[in-house]
Design an enzyme around this catalytic site. Structure first.
Site, PDB file in Angstrom:
ATOM      1  N   SER A 188       0.793  -1.237   0.000  1.00 55.01           N
ATOM      2  CA  SER A 188       0.000   0.000   0.000  1.00 55.01           C
ATOM      3  C   SER A 188       0.821   1.282   0.000  1.00 55.01           C
ATOM      4  CB  SER A 188      -0.949   0.011   1.202  1.00 55.01           C
ATOM      5  OG  SER A 188      -2.024  -0.873   0.979  1.00 55.01           O
ATOM      6  N   LYS A 205       0.064   3.817  -2.647  1.00 52.86           N
ATOM      7  CA  LYS A 205      -0.993   4.827  -2.535  1.00 52.86           C
ATOM      8  C   LYS A 205      -0.444   6.231  -2.359  1.00 52.86           C
ATOM      9  CE  LYS A 205      -4.179   1.318  -0.934  1.00 52.86           C
ATOM     10  NZ  LYS A 205      -4.601   0.509   0.209  1.00 52.86           N
ATOM     11  N   SER A 216      -6.289   3.577   3.944  1.00 52.30           N
ATOM     12  CA  SER A 216      -5.720   2.651   2.955  1.00 52.30           C
ATOM     13  C   SER A 216      -6.790   1.951   2.117  1.00 52.30           C
ATOM     14  CB  SER A 216      -4.842   1.603   3.657  1.00 52.30           C
ATOM     15  OG  SER A 216      -3.888   1.080   2.759  1.00 52.30           O
ATOM     16  N   LYS A 231       2.664   6.129   6.142  1.00 48.62           N
ATOM     17  CA  LYS A 231       1.794   5.192   5.413  1.00 48.62           C
ATOM     18  C   LYS A 231       2.311   3.777   5.643  1.00 48.62           C
ATOM     19  CE  LYS A 231      -1.555   3.938   2.787  1.00 48.62           C
ATOM     20  NZ  LYS A 231      -1.639   2.720   3.659  1.00 48.62           N
TER      21      LYS A 231
END
Length: 391
Positions: free
Chosen positions: A64, A67, A119, A228
């Site tokens: 992720s 992203k 997320s 993140k």
């Protein structure tokens, strides 16, 4: 006499090296972090200096952390106030979600918030389809964008969220470049640093909480400004984190950690290492640099870089006028194309001056010839006079 000649030769040789190498005070021994994750990199957000790296340019799966790239791409290429209609494909996207409903209308900014904070994979697909029509076209466009705008070298994305695909890969260093680039944007920086956000969805009214435990404060580290997380089985745990203390602003990327705890432990160790042992310095605008052809170069503005405290620094100028700042272990701290003071054409013209022209432009050799000739005439006259007396 022989010793004096050797000393003079040594002085000349040392002087000739001065334009290319400049050293600061002797460096000190620093304990290097013991990073257990498969790859990691620590960089200064503002100067781009690499403070630590482990397998930082090895291709890996980002999960992720993808992203972050999707978010900055959407912020810079889309209209944040656009209303996006959620497709069936976005609704059916698996993994972590913000539970978008098919046909639901959500602003692009809200989708980016759901993407980064919670997320949401479904939000990622909705963003991709809104911006480029399809996930495939989005992939082509974001890959071109990342190469042109960010300068990534080993990144290829096939989707906006990071769900596993063998052809969806990047490196720790490229992710640091993406984070560094994105942090320049105030909208990204705000969302990246959001701990919680009220979410008023068609089927899901809740408060979104960042998944990043350091940002949330569950793993204490007061300097953290954003983060993140990521995980798929093939990538293991991945983590991107930003932090600031004084003049230092750092980004830590950790990839392929076997456990979540390891990813955070490595991140804390990287930040401790960075903030305790490094400082910001600069090369002044006034400092001249001379290459092997005697061309003179200067910076158009001061060049900031990050170095270890009391570290020995080497400044290297190549024949294209590119200045490299190297740390004591050969790390590239920074590099910059310099501006030439004297064009090569002018230097070539000067090199082609004939001996006659040189005498015209420089009167010293001619004067010396006159002096030596005068001395010779006087000596010859005295010799002739002495010869006449002897006869």
């Amino acid at each position: 006499m022989k010793q004096l000649k050797l000393i003079l030769i040594f002085v000349v040789l040392v002087s000739s090296l001065l334009p290319f190498q400049v050293y600061a005070e002797t460096g000190q021994q620093i304990d290097v972090p013991d990073i257990k994750s498969g790859a990691a990199v620590l960089v200064d957000t503002h100067t781009g200096s690499i403070l630590y790296e482990k397998n930082s340019k090895t291709k890996m799966y980002p999960a992720s952390l993808t992203k972050m790239a999707t978010a900055i791409y959407a912020i810079e290429t889309g209209n944040l106030e656009d209303l996006v209609t959620v497709s069936a494909n976005a609704y059916n996207t698996g993994g972590t979600r913000v539970y978008l409903e098919e046909g639901e209308k959500v602003t692009l900014k809200n989708l980016i918030q759901g993407l980064l904070i919670n997320s949401g994979n479904d939000a990622g697909t909705a963003i991709a389809e809104h911006l480029n029509g399809s996930v495939d076209d989005f992939a082509d466009s974001i890959n071109a964008y990342l190469k042109e705008k960010v300068g990534v070298e080993q990144t290829h994305f096939t989707n906006p969220h990071g769900l596993f695909d063998e052809e969806h890969y990047t490196t720790a260093y490229d992710l640091a470049l993406i984070t560094k680039y994105a942090m320049k944007n105030p909208v990204f920086r705000e969302i990246f640093g959001t701990k919680e956000l009220k979410w008023d969805g068609e089927s899901w009214d809740t408060t979104l909480h960042s998944h990043h435990l350091m940002l949330r404060g569950e793993i204490p580290f007061e300097s953290v400004t954003g983060g993140k997380t990521g995980f798929v089985n093939e990538s293991r745990h991945t983590l991107s984190t930003s932090a600031e203390q004084g003049e230092l602003s750092l980004i830590a990327i950790v990839l392929q950690a076997d456990r979540k705890e390891i990813a955070y432990e490595d991140t804390v160790e990287l930040f401790d290492y960075g903030f305790e042992n490094f400082e910001v310095a600069e090369v002044t605008k006034e400092q001249p640099f001379i290459d092997e052809k005697n061309a003179s170069y200067r910076l158009d503005k001061p060049l900031a870089y990050t170095k270890k405290k009391n570290e020995e620094i080497e400044l290297v100028l190549n024949d294209q006028g590119v200045l490299q700042i190297l740390g004591e272990d050969g790390r590239l701290l920074s590099m910059k194309q310099l501006k030439m003071d004297i064009p090569n054409e002018a230097m070539s013209t000067r090199a082609e001056i004939t001996p006659a022209e040189q005498n015209e432009t420089n009167p010293i050799p001619a004067i010396l010839m006159v002096v030596f000739l005068s001395i010779g005439i006087v000596y010859l006259q005295k010799t002739i006079k002495n010869m006449k007396k002897s006869t």
